[in-house]
Design a protein around this motif. Structure first.
Motif, mmCIF file in Angstrom:
data_model
loop_
_atom_site.group_PDB
_atom_site.id
_atom_site.type_symbol
_atom_site.label_atom_id
_atom_site.label_comp_id
_atom_site.label_asym_id
_atom_site.label_seq_id
_atom_site.Cartn_x
_atom_site.Cartn_y
_atom_site.Cartn_z
ATOM 1 N N SER A 233 0.809 -1.220 0.000
ATOM 2 C CA SER A 233 0.000 0.000 0.000
ATOM 3 C C SER A 233 0.835 1.261 0.000
ATOM 4 O O SER A 233 0.393 2.313 -0.455
ATOM 5 C CB SER A 233 -0.936 0.003 1.215
ATOM 6 O OG SER A 233 -0.186 -0.111 2.412
ATOM 7 N N GLY A 234 2.060 1.185 0.538
ATOM 8 C CA GLY A 234 2.924 2.352 0.529
ATOM 9 C C GLY A 234 2.353 3.489 1.345
ATOM 10 O O GLY A 234 1.979 3.324 2.507
ATOM 11 N N LEU A 235 2.252 4.661 0.730
ATOM 12 C CA LEU A 235 1.734 5.851 1.402
ATOM 13 C C LEU A 235 0.296 6.139 1.013
ATOM 14 O O LEU A 235 -0.126 7.298 0.974
ATOM 15 C CB LEU A 235 2.621 7.059 1.068
ATOM 16 C CG LEU A 235 4.096 6.938 1.475
ATOM 17 C CD1 LEU A 235 4.873 8.169 1.027
ATOM 18 C CD2 LEU A 235 4.222 6.736 2.979
ATOM 19 N N MET A 236 -0.485 5.094 0.718
ATOM 20 C CA MET A 236 -1.878 5.294 0.344
ATOM 21 C C MET A 236 -2.696 5.779 1.535
ATOM 22 O O MET A 236 -2.393 5.437 2.683
ATOM 23 C CB MET A 236 -2.489 3.983 -0.182
ATOM 24 C CG MET A 236 -2.065 3.607 -1.569
ATOM 25 S SD MET A 236 -2.979 2.149 -2.132
ATOM 26 C CE MET A 236 -2.283 1.970 -3.751
ATOM 27 N N PRO A 237 -3.746 6.558 1.281
ATOM 28 C CA PRO A 237 -4.664 6.907 2.378
ATOM 29 C C PRO A 237 -5.351 5.671 2.931
ATOM 30 O O PRO A 237 -5.457 4.630 2.272
ATOM 31 C CB PRO A 237 -5.659 7.868 1.707
ATOM 32 C CG PRO A 237 -4.977 8.357 0.481
ATOM 33 C CD PRO A 237 -4.062 7.252 0.035
ATOM 34 N N VAL A 238 -5.841 5.798 4.152
ATOM 35 C CA VAL A 238 -6.475 4.665 4.812
ATOM 36 C C VAL A 238 -7.702 4.201 4.042
ATOM 37 O O VAL A 238 -7.977 2.999 3.936
ATOM 38 C CB VAL A 238 -6.832 5.037 6.263
ATOM 39 C CG1 VAL A 238 -7.555 3.889 6.951
ATOM 40 C CG2 VAL A 238 -5.588 5.418 7.038
ATOM 41 N N SER A 239 -8.454 5.140 3.493
ATOM 42 C CA SER A 239 -9.665 4.767 2.765
ATOM 43 C C SER A 239 -9.342 3.905 1.556
ATOM 44 O O SER A 239 -10.040 2.931 1.260
ATOM 45 C CB SER A 239 -10.422 6.022 2.324
ATOM 46 O OG SER A 239 -9.590 6.847 1.512
ATOM 47 N N ARG A 240 -8.252 4.213 0.850
ATOM 48 C CA ARG A 240 -7.877 3.426 -0.314
ATOM 49 C C ARG A 240 -7.339 2.066 0.100
ATOM 50 O O ARG A 240 -7.546 1.077 -0.596
ATOM 51 C CB ARG A 240 -6.836 4.176 -1.143
ATOM 52 C CG ARG A 240 -7.371 5.446 -1.798
ATOM 53 C CD ARG A 240 -6.381 6.002 -2.786
ATOM 54 N NE ARG A 240 -6.086 5.045 -3.847
ATOM 55 C CZ ARG A 240 -5.162 5.257 -4.790
ATOM 56 N NH1 ARG A 240 -4.454 6.382 -4.789
ATOM 57 N NH2 ARG A 240 -4.941 4.356 -5.717
#
Length: 324
Positions: A233-240
């Motif tokens: 996920s890396g630095l993806m937002p929590v929602s994504r």
């Protein structure tokens, strides 16, 4: 003296005049014959039916030879190019090189690559993880083979770790395997699958999706099924991250349903088995329903000559006990 001098002069004059007129008439006649022969025999260029330039040049030489004979002396146009209305009629350098041959040593066309040779034998080889480039090629080959002959079988050889590597790292989306699976179900051909090396995850699903009774494994191959993994996920937002995890769970349910359908097992059993990486050799894979037969040369005769394990135990004096 007078007579002797006059006679040679008289006799020499007609001879000299006739001799001077005869070569002139012969030269004029010879020139006419040479011109007629040149008009009748126009030098023809070497004709290559695949070269539009030479074909056009030969056509002009046959229909209007004066166009080639009466060439302008000082012209800015390269020779013989003024007879074309469009320059696209000339052969491209690629055409010239492909049609060239030197002493019979140069092939008339470049050799095909290995996938093309296998495709000619109706073989589709999946030897890499299921990334988009591999999926695109496999689907194109399946559709092409159906278009060539919808009645002949297609052989799919598998040596792939699916959408994840053996250590669990994700290299592709689960939909890559579903795309190939749906294409296999859509085409009309009988598909015979063979596992060589390894068929893991989505590759195991493709192995089991072959025509029943025509699914094979080599003796030292292995298959493995496991749950789909969440990509990094890396630095993806929590929602994504949450939506991606939900999509992975959906793909997992689809994978379980398809594998249960092709292997003849229940969904509950498949769900239980794939909680951890489940490795199977050819014997286990056959019992689980992934394949129908272990493929190796001479197996029918050898297996017929080997007595059952119970008989071997009896000969050795071993008695099996189910309960202590």
């Amino acid at each position: 003296m007078t007579m002797s001098v006059w006679a040679p002069m008289a006799t020499s004059m007609p001879i000299s005049s006739s001799s001077s007129q005869l070569p002139a008439r012969r030269n004029f006649r010879t020139c006419c014959l040479v011109n007629a022969r040149n008009q009748a025999r126009i030098p023809m260029p070497p004709l290559n039916p695949k070269d539009p330039f030479l074909s056009r040049l030969a056509s002009v030489a046959a229909t209007s030879p004066e166009t080639l004979l009466n060439r302008p002396v000082d012209s800015e146009i390269p020779p013989y190019l003024d007879i074309f209305e469009a320059p696209k009629l000339m052969a491209t350098p690629a055409h010239v090189e492909r049609s060239a041959s030197y002493d019979g040593q140069r092939p008339s066309s470049p050799p095909p690559d290995l996938p093309s040779l296998l495709l000619d034998g109706r073989i589709v080889f999946i030897g890499m993880p299921l990334v988009p480039a591999v999926t695109e090629l496999v689907i194109a080959e399946l559709m092409y083979l159906q278009w060539m002959d919808p009645k002949q079988p297609i052989y799919v050889y598998l040596n792939s770790t699916g959408t994840t590597r053996d250590d669990g790292e994700t290299v592709g989306l689960e939909t890559e395997g579903f795309a190939i699976h749906d294409t296999m179900m859509m085409i009309k051909n009988e598909i015979r699958t063979v596992a060589v090396g390894a068929a893991m995850g989505q590759a195991c699903l493709l192995l089991a999706a072959g025509t029943k009774g025509k699914r094979y494994m080599l003796p030292n191959a292995k298959v493995m099924i496991q749950q789909p993994r969440v990509p990094p996920s890396g630095l993806m937002p929590v929602s994504r991250v949450a939506s991606r995890a939900k999509e992975v769970m959906t793909n997992k349910d689809t994978f379980v349903k398809l594998l249960a359908k092709h292997t003849g097992n229940s969904v509950e059993r498949v769900n239980t088995v794939i909680r951890g990486p489940y490795y199977m050799d050819p014997i286990k894979a056959k019992k689980f329903g992934v394949i129908d037969k272990v493929l190796w040369r001479g197996q029918e005769k050898l297996m017929a000559d080997i007595p059952p394990s119970e008989e071997l135990d009896g000969r050795a004096g071993i008695k099996g006990v189910d309960e202590f």
